[in-house]
Enzyme design. Structure first.
Site, short mmCIF file in Angstrom:
data_model
loop_
_atom_site.label_atom_id
_atom_site.label_comp_id
_atom_site.label_asym_id
_atom_site.label_seq_id
_atom_site.Cartn_x
_atom_site.Cartn_y
_atom_site.Cartn_z
N ASP A 94 1.32 2.82 -12.69
CA ASP A 94 0.58 3.16 -11.48
C ASP A 94 -0.68 3.93 -11.90
OD1 ASP A 94 0.05 3.75 -8.74
OD2 ASP A 94 2.19 3.77 -8.35
N ASP A 189 -3.71 2.46 -7.27
CA ASP A 189 -3.57 3.25 -6.06
C ASP A 189 -4.88 3.26 -5.26
OD1 ASP A 189 -1.78 5.20 -4.68
OD2 ASP A 189 -3.44 6.57 -5.06
N GLU A 230 -3.85 -1.51 -4.36
CA GLU A 230 -3.22 -1.05 -3.13
C GLU A 230 -4.28 -0.87 -2.06
OE1 GLU A 230 -0.91 2.56 -0.95
OE2 GLU A 230 -2.54 2.88 -2.33
N HIS A 300 7.36 3.23 -1.50
CA HIS A 300 7.59 4.67 -1.33
C HIS A 300 6.72 5.24 -0.21
CE1 HIS A 300 3.96 4.23 -3.57
NE2 HIS A 300 3.67 5.50 -3.35
N ASP A 301 5.86 4.41 0.38
CA ASP A 301 4.97 4.89 1.43
C ASP A 301 5.40 4.46 2.83
OD1 ASP A 301 3.18 6.23 -0.17
OD2 ASP A 301 1.88 4.49 -0.46
O1 TEU Z 1 -1.10 5.54 -0.73
C1 TEU Z 1 -2.27 5.42 0.01
C2 TEU Z 1 -2.11 5.47 1.39
O2 TEU Z 1 -3.04 5.05 2.06
C3 TEU Z 1 -0.85 6.00 1.96
O3 TEU Z 1 -0.68 7.31 1.64
C4 TEU Z 1 -0.95 5.82 3.36
O4 TEU Z 1 -2.06 6.53 3.84
C5 TEU Z 1 0.23 6.35 4.08
O5 TEU Z 1 1.39 6.23 3.42
C6 TEU Z 1 0.30 5.59 5.37
O6 TEU Z 1 -0.18 6.43 6.35
C7 TEU Z 1 -1.21 5.87 -2.05
C8 TEU Z 1 0.14 6.19 -2.63
O7 TEU Z 1 0.94 5.05 -2.59
C9 TEU Z 1 0.70 7.35 -1.89
O8 TEU Z 1 2.02 7.64 -2.27
C10 TEU Z 1 -0.20 8.53 -2.14
O9 TEU Z 1 0.22 9.61 -1.37
C11 TEU Z 1 -1.65 8.21 -1.81
O10 TEU Z 1 -2.07 6.95 -2.29
C12 TEU Z 1 -2.56 9.22 -2.45
O11 TEU Z 1 -2.58 8.98 -3.82
#
Ligand code: TEU
Length: 513
Positions: A94, A189, A230, A300-301
């Site tokens: 990642d 990311d 992403e 995980h999001d």
């Molecule tokens: O996620 C980006 C992201 O846009 C998410 O955090 C999203 O905003 C949210 O889950 C939905 O509202 C990436 C990573 O996958 C996440 O775990 C991180 O927190 C984020 O970037 C910051 O690096």
């Protein structure tokens, strides 16, 4: 080149703890490599394990080339690469390139107005209207510098200034370091944010984004490694530009994840899934998109898909099987998030003290400010929080689900006594074995799967018709009619029989005559 692959996402902190400190570790992943390989996995994507103060669980990196002692050492990581490779699997790392942690040396030097590093970040005399994805203004004042710095996420995650060639060069060197170590894939990311022009209020897909992507590819992956960007809510055009002609191999668009939200954006205000909208989304991406789709049912999001689209109690196993049949029989690369393969569910916690996620904790405060009462806020959080999927992996029915002998950093979900890998694997009709079957079929019959599909919806039943086979999936808890008639061989069925009506959450796939 990178089509029809299966990628298994691990959230290292929650996968398997071998030291008893309550956090998963790299040795814990090595211990489970056979479990992952047996599923039919090609790539293992690990959420970040580099040095980090863990404010955002590793998505706040303070040193890009050192593994955080929480997870092990660089030698452990190297052994993981080697041992995965020995089992025919590649490691996907990642890459968090949009921002660093505020603990990173670069930011510390920037705060001292170091002539080189000051320009690694983005500064303004006054904040403008840009908001952080985690709520509130995206600008925080630094007393040391006397200006505001940009952070599209938490204030502990300052955004890097990609317009500065020195930043880009340092990033390429770092990526090449890991390529030399044997990493063979990368998940990038929030990559769609790197071309931002904050003074013009442009954040996503900025004017220079594609130019930066191409330069990145040219200086690192050179199209030889699987790369997945992403993004959220991407259009077909945006996706095509990113994943075409020396950019990325593919990208998550997450449009289907956003269907539960009222306005397609704000995740805390949700509505029920409209199956017709889901069909339209599949139709667009499966039939109109000319690149490879990154098929994703969880991460995980996001909360667990079976908990928000289907049924995670009485029909939990049927729901898990329905999802993997549907996504597993679509064209692209298939991403599986840890725990889906044993039918893990949302945590559904209604007590804010159980939560750890920075986004959730910020949202709790913001929703309170917006006037919502505690009960409503906790209902929203129990349905939507990212911690629903970040809970420890449920390996068996011993204490803490066999994840750790210590105190887990995040509680284990109570249902581990019956939802766990050991129990599921010993069941011939378990979810894991069903996943294996779908993946095997997918690998052997990808020429069938690759064909365009017609999607339709009727009374809560989704239908996907391809030239070689037809799938019907009942998204309701009622029996529903189907029109399969006395069709050909049954390829998949999550019940023992195909009756005149579909059972709740039944999925059936038949060969067309
Ligand atoms: O996620 C980006 C992201 O846009 C998410 O955090 C999203 O905003 C949210 O889950 C939905 O509202 C990436 C990573 O996958 C996440 O775990 C991180 O927190 C984020 O970037 C910051 O690096």
């Amino acid at each position: 080149m990178f089509e029809n692959k299966v990628i298994y996402q691990i959230y290292p902190k929650s996968f398997n703890d071998t030291t008893g400190n309550g956090y998963g570790d790299i040795n814990g992943i090595i211990e489970k490599l056979d479990y992952i390989q047996d599923l039919g996995v090609d790539y293992i994507w690990l959420s970040p394990c580099c040095m980090s103060p863990q404010k955002d669980n590793g998505y706040d990196i303070s040193d890009y080339v050192t593994i955080d002692p929480l997870f092990g050492t660089n030698e452990d990581y190297q052994r993981l690469i080697t041992q995965a490779k020995a089992r025919g699997m590649k490691i996907m790392m990642d890459l968090v390139l949009n921002h660093t942690s505020s603990e990173h040396e670069w930011f510390k030097k920037a705060l001292q107005k170091d002539p080189k590093y000051y320009d690694y970040y983005i500064w303004q005399d006054a904040p403008n209207a840009i908001e952080s994805f985690f709520g509130g203004s995206a600008w925080t004042y630094s007393k040391e510098v006397g200006k505001y710095y940009l952070h599209l996420f938490d204030s502990s995650q300052p955004d890097l200034n990609w317009a500065n060639p020195a930043v880009r060069k340092d990033i390429y060197d770092m990526i090449n370091y890991w390529i030399d170590k044997g990493v063979e894939g990368f998940r990038l990311d929030v990559i769609y944010l790197i071309g931002k022009e904050p003074d013009k209020l442009i954040t996503g897909h900025g004017p220079k984004f594609i130019e930066y992507l191409k330069e990145l590819n040219e200086n690192t992956f050179q199209d030889k490694l699987l790369t997945v960007g992403e993004c959220w809510g991407t259009s077909l055009e945006e996706q095509y530009k990113m994943c075409h002609d020396k950019g990325l191999s593919e990208a998550f668009h997450f449009n289907h994840f956003l269907l539960n939200t009222v306005d397609g954006k704000d995740k805390w205000h949700t509505k029920e899934l409209d199956l017709k909208e889901l069909c339209d989304c599949f139709d667009t991406w499966q039939n109109e998109y000319t690149g490879v789709e990154a098929l994703v049912t969880g991460s995980h999001d996001a909360p667990r898909m079976i908990s928000r689209w289907l049924n995670d109690t009485q029909y939990r196993m049927q729901s898990s099987k329905l999802l993997i049949t549907l996504f597993g029989l679509m064209a692209g690369d298939l991403y599986i998030y840890q725990g889906e393969e044993i039918g893990m569910t949302n945590a559904h916690w209604h007590d804010i003290n159980k939560y750890n996620d920075v986004e959730t904790l910020n949202a709790y405060e913001l929703l309170k400010e917006q006037g919502f009462d505690e009960k409503t806020i906790m209902e929203k959080i129990a349905f939507t929080s990212r911690d629903n999927a970040r809970v420890p992996m449920q390996w068996n029915d011993t204490s803490n689900a066999g994840f750790t002998t210590g105190n887990p950093w995040l509680d284990v979900v109570d249902n581990y006594t019956h939802v766990n890998a050991l129990r599921d694997l010993t069941n011939e009709l378990g979810v894991y074995k069903y996943y294996q079957k779908v993946i095997k079929f997918r690998k052997e019959h990808y020429d069938w799967i690759k064909q365009k599909a017609k999607f339709s919806e009727d009374n809560g039943v989704l239908k996907m018709e391809k030239p070689k086979f037809t799938l019907v999936a009942n998204f309701t808890d009622q029996k529903q009619a189907h029109d399969l008639g006395s069709t050909g061989d049954v390829l998949f069925n999550n019940y023992s029989k195909v009756e005149k009506q579909l059972m709740p959450y039944q999925v059936v796939v038949v060969c067309n005559k």
